[in-house]
Write a protein that holds these residues in place. Structure first.
Motif, PDB file in Angstrom:
ATOM      1  N   SER A  57      41.708  47.839  48.313  1.00  0.00           N
ATOM      2  CA  SER A  57      41.543  46.314  47.729  1.00  0.00           C
ATOM      3  C   SER A  57      40.969  45.855  49.008  1.00  0.00           C
ATOM      4  CB  SER A  57      43.156  46.003  47.731  1.00  0.00           C
ATOM      5  OG  SER A  57      43.933  46.117  49.202  1.00  0.00           O
ATOM      6  N   LYS A 190      36.071  42.513  45.217  1.00  0.00           N
ATOM      7  CA  LYS A 190      37.345  42.866  44.459  1.00  0.00           C
ATOM      8  C   LYS A 190      37.032  43.852  43.263  1.00  0.00           C
ATOM      9  CE  LYS A 190      40.584  39.129  45.771  1.00  0.00           C
ATOM     10  NZ  LYS A 190      41.144  37.928  45.501  1.00  0.00           N
ATOM     11  N   ASN A 239      43.216  40.175  50.001  1.00  0.00           N
ATOM     12  CA  ASN A 239      44.393  40.551  49.478  1.00  0.00           C
ATOM     13  C   ASN A 239      45.225  40.658  50.653  1.00  0.00           C
ATOM     14  OD1 ASN A 239      42.432  42.496  47.562  1.00  0.00           O
ATOM     15  ND2 ASN A 239      43.734  41.207  46.605  1.00  0.00           N
TER      16      ASN A 239
END
Length: 296
Positions: A57, A190, A239
């Protein structure tokens, strides 16, 4: 003539239908940290703070100058080929020059080939970065068959704030354009993380906190109240945020550094003191608490 009576459904149809029924599932298993192998930071204490390492992530490492951001990134780039990821690293840098001498110093002497798995490119502007990320996406979608290079599974950007130092002011039009670029860059990062199971690490600088500012992460570092640069708009694009702070002892002149989880979907807020040595970055066990959990 009467229409033929409908046939009863076959047993196999009922069986296949039951197999398609939704089943209860722990939602925590849907987190990126549970889907793929994590990338170790090269130290059990630091890995313990992150519950095993960095997942696939977007992780931001924020901190002031000399807090250890680039040192951690260089260490990660060299660990990727030796980790369970067995991957090459793509290191995108916006701060010149690239610290090649330090990278060579950290490379293990037993692996003279390790630097072949670290790809380096310079990004000079946000549009330049987007172009490099598009090229990286094509490279990941159609990897070469060279037996001498591992597939890319780690992407490092050092740093995001440097790309926005110039060409932007505080006018509403520029703020809107800057936010749009944030979301474009974030979406691309992402996509690389989730579609190709890449660990993405982005460093960020800090700014002094003005009285009345609220909403963004705030910490004390070098006697100042600081917050990651680029504001809440960028904070919503990552994230996980790790915050590095440093305090210099006035008597000894020794810098004490600390890494803390500011926010993450899969981690509590906790931290660990660490040191930067000639051979890398390592966590420090709290005195008298050997084997105890590392808490912020």
């Amino acid at each position: 003539m009467r229409p033929p009576a409908p046939r009863p459904p076959a047993a196999s149809s009922s069986s296949s239908y039951s197999q398609r029924e939704p089943r209860p599932e722990n939602p925590l298993l849907l987190l990126p940290s549970c889907r793929a192998a994590k990338l170790s930071l090269g130290c059990p204490l630091l890995d313990r703070v992150l519950s095993g390492g960095l997942p696939a992530s977007v992780t931001e490492i924020a901190g002031e100058s000399a807090s250890g951001k680039t040192q951690l990134c260089l260490q990660l780039a060299l660990l990727a080929p030796q980790s369970p990821l067995s991957a090459s690293a793509l290191f995108l840098h916006s701060d010149l020059p690239f610290p090649l001498h330090r990278l060579r110093g950290l490379a293990p002497k037993s692996r003279p080939d390790i630097l072949d798995h670290v790809l380096v490119a310079a990004a000079h502007s946000p549009t330049d970065l987007l172009s490099l990320l598009s090229r990286a996406q094509r490279l990941l979608a159609h990897p070469g068959r060279s037996p001498h290079r591992l597939p890319i599974r780690l992407i490092i950007l050092d740093s995001i704030a440097s790309l926005f130092r110039a060409d932007f002011d505080a006018s509403p039009a520029d703020l809107k354009r800057r936010s749009a670029l944030f979301f474009q860059i974030s979406a691309k990062l992402k996509e690389l993380a989730y579609r190709h199971q890449c660990v993405v690490v982005v460093t960020n600088q800090v700014v002094d906190v003005v009285e009345g500012d609220a909403g963004n992460t705030v910490a004390w570092s070098s006697g100042r109240r600081v917050s990651p640069a680029l504001g809440i708009a960028w904070a919503n694009c990552v994230n996980t945020r790790l915050f590095l702070t440093r305090e210099v002892d006035g008597a000894s002149g020794i810098a004490r550094r600390r890494m803390k989880v500011a926010f993450a979907p899969h981690l509590p807020e906790r931290g660990c003191e660490f040191v930067i040595r000639r051979d890398g970055v390592f966590g420090v066990e709290p005195a008298g608490e050997v084997g105890a959990p590392v808490l912020g």
